[in-house]
Scaffold this motif. Sequence first.
Motif, PDB file in Angstrom:
ATOM      1  N   LEU A 138     -15.159  16.367  -7.266  1.00 38.00           N
ATOM      2  CA  LEU A 138     -15.223  17.302  -8.388  1.00 38.00           C
ATOM      3  C   LEU A 138     -16.538  18.060  -8.354  1.00 38.00           C
ATOM      4  CD1 LEU A 138     -13.862  14.990 -11.230  1.00 38.00           C
ATOM      5  CD2 LEU A 138     -12.583  16.634  -9.841  1.00 38.00           C
ATOM      6  N   GLY A 139     -16.465  19.334  -8.752  1.00 37.53           N
ATOM      7  CA  GLY A 139     -17.652  20.167  -8.802  1.00 37.53           C
ATOM      8  C   GLY A 139     -17.656  21.022 -10.048  1.00 37.53           C
ATOM      9  N   GLU A 140     -18.690  21.825 -10.171  1.00 42.19           N
ATOM     10  CA  GLU A 140     -18.844  22.698 -11.325  1.00 42.19           C
ATOM     11  C   GLU A 140     -19.212  24.091 -10.826  1.00 42.19           C
ATOM     12  OE1 GLU A 140     -19.012  23.347 -15.579  1.00 42.19           O
ATOM     13  OE2 GLU A 140     -18.508  21.519 -14.476  1.00 42.19           O
ATOM     14  N   VAL A 141     -18.431  25.076 -11.257  1.00 41.11           N
ATOM     15  CA  VAL A 141     -18.723  26.463 -10.926  1.00 41.11           C
ATOM     16  C   VAL A 141     -19.441  27.090 -12.114  1.00 41.11           C
ATOM     17  CG1 VAL A 141     -17.760  28.729 -10.397  1.00 41.11           C
ATOM     18  CG2 VAL A 141     -16.757  26.686  -9.373  1.00 41.11           C
ATOM     19  N   GLY A 142     -20.639  27.609 -11.860  1.00 44.55           N
ATOM     20  CA  GLY A 142     -21.410  28.226 -12.919  1.00 44.55           C
ATOM     21  C   GLY A 142     -20.991  29.659 -13.178  1.00 44.55           C
ATOM     22  N   ALA A 143     -21.573  30.234 -14.222  1.00 46.70           N
ATOM     23  CA  ALA A 143     -21.279  31.633 -14.555  1.00 46.70           C
ATOM     24  C   ALA A 143     -21.716  32.571 -13.441  1.00 46.70           C
ATOM     25  CB  ALA A 143     -21.969  32.003 -15.868  1.00 46.70           C
ATOM     26  N   ASP A 144     -22.671  32.107 -12.618  1.00 48.40           N
ATOM     27  CA  ASP A 144     -23.161  32.930 -11.503  1.00 48.40           C
ATOM     28  C   ASP A 144     -22.286  32.810 -10.262  1.00 48.40           C
ATOM     29  OD1 ASP A 144     -23.725  30.322 -10.911  1.00 48.40           O
ATOM     30  OD2 ASP A 144     -25.861  30.611 -10.498  1.00 48.40           O
ATOM     31  N   GLY A 145     -21.195  32.019 -10.343  1.00 45.97           N
ATOM     32  CA  GLY A 145     -20.313  31.848  -9.197  1.00 45.97           C
ATOM     33  C   GLY A 145     -20.785  30.804  -8.210  1.00 45.97           C
TER      34      GLY A 145
ATOM     35  N   PHE B 226     -17.510  31.831  -6.418  1.00 45.42           N
ATOM     36  CA  PHE B 226     -16.426  30.885  -6.673  1.00 45.42           C
ATOM     37  C   PHE B 226     -15.868  31.109  -8.075  1.00 45.42           C
ATOM     38  CE2 PHE B 226     -19.031  28.764  -3.444  1.00 45.42           C
ATOM     39  CZ  PHE B 226     -18.067  28.406  -2.519  1.00 45.42           C
ATOM     40  N   ARG B 227     -14.584  30.890  -8.227  1.00 45.83           N
ATOM     41  CA  ARG B 227     -13.880  31.026  -9.504  1.00 45.83           C
ATOM     42  C   ARG B 227     -12.795  29.948  -9.587  1.00 45.83           C
ATOM     43  NH1 ARG B 227     -17.645  33.514 -10.333  1.00 45.83           N
ATOM     44  NH2 ARG B 227     -17.941  35.680 -10.985  1.00 45.83           N
ATOM     45  N   PRO B 228     -12.437  29.521 -10.819  1.00 48.39           N
ATOM     46  CA  PRO B 228     -12.977  29.936 -12.115  1.00 48.39           C
ATOM     47  C   PRO B 228     -14.219  29.130 -12.474  1.00 48.39           C
ATOM     48  CG  PRO B 228     -11.208  28.392 -12.458  1.00 48.39           C
ATOM     49  CD  PRO B 228     -11.292  28.595 -10.961  1.00 48.39           C
ATOM     50  N   ALA B 229     -14.925  29.559 -13.517  1.00 50.19           N
ATOM     51  CA  ALA B 229     -16.078  28.814 -13.993  1.00 50.19           C
ATOM     52  C   ALA B 229     -15.617  27.522 -14.655  1.00 50.19           C
ATOM     53  CB  ALA B 229     -16.883  29.665 -14.981  1.00 50.19           C
ATOM     54  N   GLY B 230     -16.435  26.473 -14.526  1.00 51.30           N
ATOM     55  CA  GLY B 230     -16.096  25.181 -15.120  1.00 51.30           C
ATOM     56  C   GLY B 230     -15.839  24.125 -14.068  1.00 51.30           C
ATOM     57  N   SER B 231     -15.230  23.031 -14.479  1.00 51.39           N
ATOM     58  CA  SER B 231     -14.951  21.919 -13.571  1.00 51.39           C
ATOM     59  C   SER B 231     -13.836  22.292 -12.603  1.00 51.39           C
ATOM     60  CB  SER B 231     -14.547  20.673 -14.366  1.00 51.39           C
ATOM     61  OG  SER B 231     -15.616  20.229 -15.170  1.00 51.39           O
TER      62      SER B 231
ATOM     63  N   ASP C  94       0.813  -1.213   0.000  1.00 51.42           N
ATOM     64  CA  ASP C  94       0.000   0.000   0.000  1.00 51.42           C
ATOM     65  C   ASP C  94       0.845   1.262   0.000  1.00 51.42           C
ATOM     66  OD1 ASP C  94      -2.098  -1.733   0.072  1.00 51.42           O
ATOM     67  OD2 ASP C  94      -2.724  -1.274   2.130  1.00 51.42           O
ATOM     68  N   ALA C  95       2.077   1.159   0.432  1.00 53.50           N
ATOM     69  CA  ALA C  95       2.956   2.332   0.443  1.00 53.50           C
ATOM     70  C   ALA C  95       3.277   2.812  -0.972  1.00 53.50           C
ATOM     71  CB  ALA C  95       4.249   2.010   1.201  1.00 53.50           C
ATOM     72  N   CYS C  96       2.997   1.990  -1.983  1.00 52.55           N
ATOM     73  CA  CYS C  96       3.233   2.386  -3.378  1.00 52.55           C
ATOM     74  C   CYS C  96       2.161   3.347  -3.896  1.00 52.55           C
ATOM     75  CB  CYS C  96       3.232   1.158  -4.291  1.00 52.55           C
ATOM     76  SG  CYS C  96       4.472  -0.071  -3.893  1.00 52.55           S
ATOM     77  N   LEU C  97       1.044   3.414  -3.210  1.00 52.70           N
ATOM     78  CA  LEU C  97      -0.085   4.189  -3.708  1.00 52.70           C
ATOM     79  C   LEU C  97       0.092   5.679  -3.465  1.00 52.70           C
ATOM     80  CD1 LEU C  97      -3.123   1.999  -2.588  1.00 52.70           C
ATOM     81  CD2 LEU C  97      -1.938   2.006  -4.790  1.00 52.70           C
ATOM     82  N   LEU C  98      -0.357   6.458  -4.438  1.00 52.67           N
ATOM     83  CA  LEU C  98      -0.425   7.909  -4.289  1.00 52.67           C
ATOM     84  C   LEU C  98      -1.808   8.278  -3.778  1.00 52.67           C
ATOM     85  CD1 LEU C  98       1.230   9.066  -7.644  1.00 52.67           C
ATOM     86  CD2 LEU C  98       2.305   8.911  -5.383  1.00 52.67           C
ATOM     87  N   PRO C  99      -1.919   9.369  -3.010  1.00 50.07           N
ATOM     88  CA  PRO C  99      -3.250   9.807  -2.590  1.00 50.07           C
ATOM     89  C   PRO C  99      -4.049  10.334  -3.776  1.00 50.07           C
ATOM     90  CG  PRO C  99      -1.605  11.449  -2.009  1.00 50.07           C
ATOM     91  CD  PRO C  99      -0.841  10.241  -2.503  1.00 50.07           C
ATOM     92  N   ILE C 100      -5.358  10.346  -3.647  1.00 50.44           N
ATOM     93  CA  ILE C 100      -6.212  10.819  -4.726  1.00 50.44           C
ATOM     94  C   ILE C 100      -5.847  12.242  -5.136  1.00 50.44           C
ATOM     95  CG2 ILE C 100      -8.596  11.437  -5.312  1.00 50.44           C
ATOM     96  CD1 ILE C 100      -9.529   9.068  -3.710  1.00 50.44           C
ATOM     97  N   GLU C 101      -5.460  13.058  -4.173  1.00 49.38           N
ATOM     98  CA  GLU C 101      -5.118  14.455  -4.463  1.00 49.38           C
ATOM     99  C   GLU C 101      -4.021  14.574  -5.503  1.00 49.38           C
ATOM    100  OE1 GLU C 101      -7.085  14.475  -0.466  1.00 49.38           O
ATOM    101  OE2 GLU C 101      -5.591  13.230  -1.461  1.00 49.38           O
ATOM    102  N   ALA C 102      -3.129  13.561  -5.587  1.00 43.84           N
ATOM    103  CA  ALA C 102      -2.020  13.614  -6.545  1.00 43.84           C
ATOM    104  C   ALA C 102      -2.507  13.603  -7.984  1.00 43.84           C
ATOM    105  CB  ALA C 102      -1.071  12.435  -6.309  1.00 43.84           C
ATOM    106  N   GLY C 103      -3.702  13.080  -8.221  1.00 41.53           N
ATOM    107  CA  GLY C 103      -4.231  13.017  -9.573  1.00 41.53           C
ATOM    108  C   GLY C 103      -5.168  14.149  -9.930  1.00 41.53           C
ATOM    109  N   MET C 104      -5.303  15.138  -9.047  1.00 42.67           N
ATOM    110  CA  MET C 104      -6.301  16.182  -9.258  1.00 42.67           C
ATOM    111  C   MET C 104      -5.704  17.527  -9.648  1.00 42.67           C
ATOM    112  SD  MET C 104      -9.012  15.220  -6.219  1.00 42.67           S
ATOM    113  CE  MET C 104     -10.325  16.201  -6.916  1.00 42.67           C
ATOM    114  N   ALA C 105      -4.426  17.526 -10.005  1.00 37.61           N
ATOM    115  CA  ALA C 105      -3.760  18.785 -10.336  1.00 37.61           C
ATOM    116  C   ALA C 105      -4.308  19.436 -11.599  1.00 37.61           C
ATOM    117  CB  ALA C 105      -2.253  18.552 -10.479  1.00 37.61           C
ATOM    118  N   ALA C 106      -4.975  18.652 -12.454  1.00 37.50           N
ATOM    119  CA  ALA C 106      -5.486  19.209 -13.709  1.00 37.50           C
ATOM    120  C   ALA C 106      -6.685  20.127 -13.488  1.00 37.50           C
ATOM    121  CB  ALA C 106      -5.871  18.073 -14.657  1.00 37.50           C
ATOM    122  N   TRP C 107      -7.347  20.009 -12.337  1.00 37.94           N
ATOM    123  CA  TRP C 107      -8.524  20.820 -12.070  1.00 37.94           C
ATOM    124  C   TRP C 107      -8.151  21.999 -11.172  1.00 37.94           C
ATOM    125  CZ3 TRP C 107      -8.828  15.454 -12.109  1.00 37.94           C
ATOM    126  CH2 TRP C 107      -9.748  14.887 -13.003  1.00 37.94           C
TER     127      TRP C 107
END
Length: 327
Positions: free
Chosen positions: A300-307, A282-287, A246-259
């Motif tokens: 994961l969430g979605e920020v609308g144009a209304d924030g 909230f900003r930026p708009a999108g995923s 299990d020490a080989c595993l990365l935390p989920i956060e390691a894969g979320m840098a794209a968002w």
Amino acid sequence: MPLMTQRPRTVFRKLDGILLLDKPRGLSSNQALQRVRHLFRAAKAGHTGSLDPLATGLLPVCFGEATKIAGGLLGARKAYETVARLGVVTDTDDADGQPLRERPVPELTIARIDAALQALTGCIRQRPPIYSALKRGGEPLYAKARRGEVVQVEEREVEVHAFELRSAADLLDGLLADGAPLLRLHVECGSGTYVRSLVRDLGEALGCGAHVAELRRLWVDPFREPRMWTLEALQALAERGERSLDACLLPIEAGMAAWPEVRVAAAQALRLGQGQAVEGEFRPAGSVAIVDETGRALGLGEVGADGCLRPQRLFAWAAQQVAPIRA
């Protein structure tokens, strides 16, 4: 008759995290996935982007809640090193296929090779291989091709960020060495790009045809300098105990840098965990990637144009947020 001994059934467990597997040659991505899933005894697992059986290299494997971000990793930028064999075209566009035709390799210069590579760089139209995992009518194209059906594959737009010559030791100004005419190439590309198609089209541009002789995936965003684990290394760790494995595993956060990251307070996290939107600016708009005040990823969430922030794919623990204690 001697009694047949049965292998004990795997007792799966809940496990969350990301494994950066160094896939060996000869296994499909799903075969490699199933091996590591049973090795880790993970109840749920998925990979992020198939590699051909011929290919080796980085195959991110998501366990448990990490499978909820796998779709985002599928579209990430990737890098490969490949060896093109000139002069032979195969039905699969790689060395695992059957030769269709052979042509002599003309005299080539580095300048001509570079020009052909440049023409296949940028936003281009590409026809995927007939033997591919693309589906039509719910069935992979390779299944239709293996039955001998005529398969028509339409061109589609893909992004090739880099297609560069690394070595032409066997091809210098038309002087071939004793071995096969080979080019070692570097590729960086976006989602949906087939390196086999790039090499095939390069061969046609050079007037002799070509196929992939070797292919290795070097990295996938956001894992630019991956510490990869082979099946043999994982097996050795498993024999030392699951804590070592299990020490080989990365935390989920390691894969979320794209968002882009959006941080929420405890009360907001509670509301999101109940499936409700949170008003604000909230900003930026999108995923976006949602994290709590401690930096733990909630999903994961979605920020609308209304924030306004709306939950999309939250991890199981997001619904277990404890309501803040009121004085």
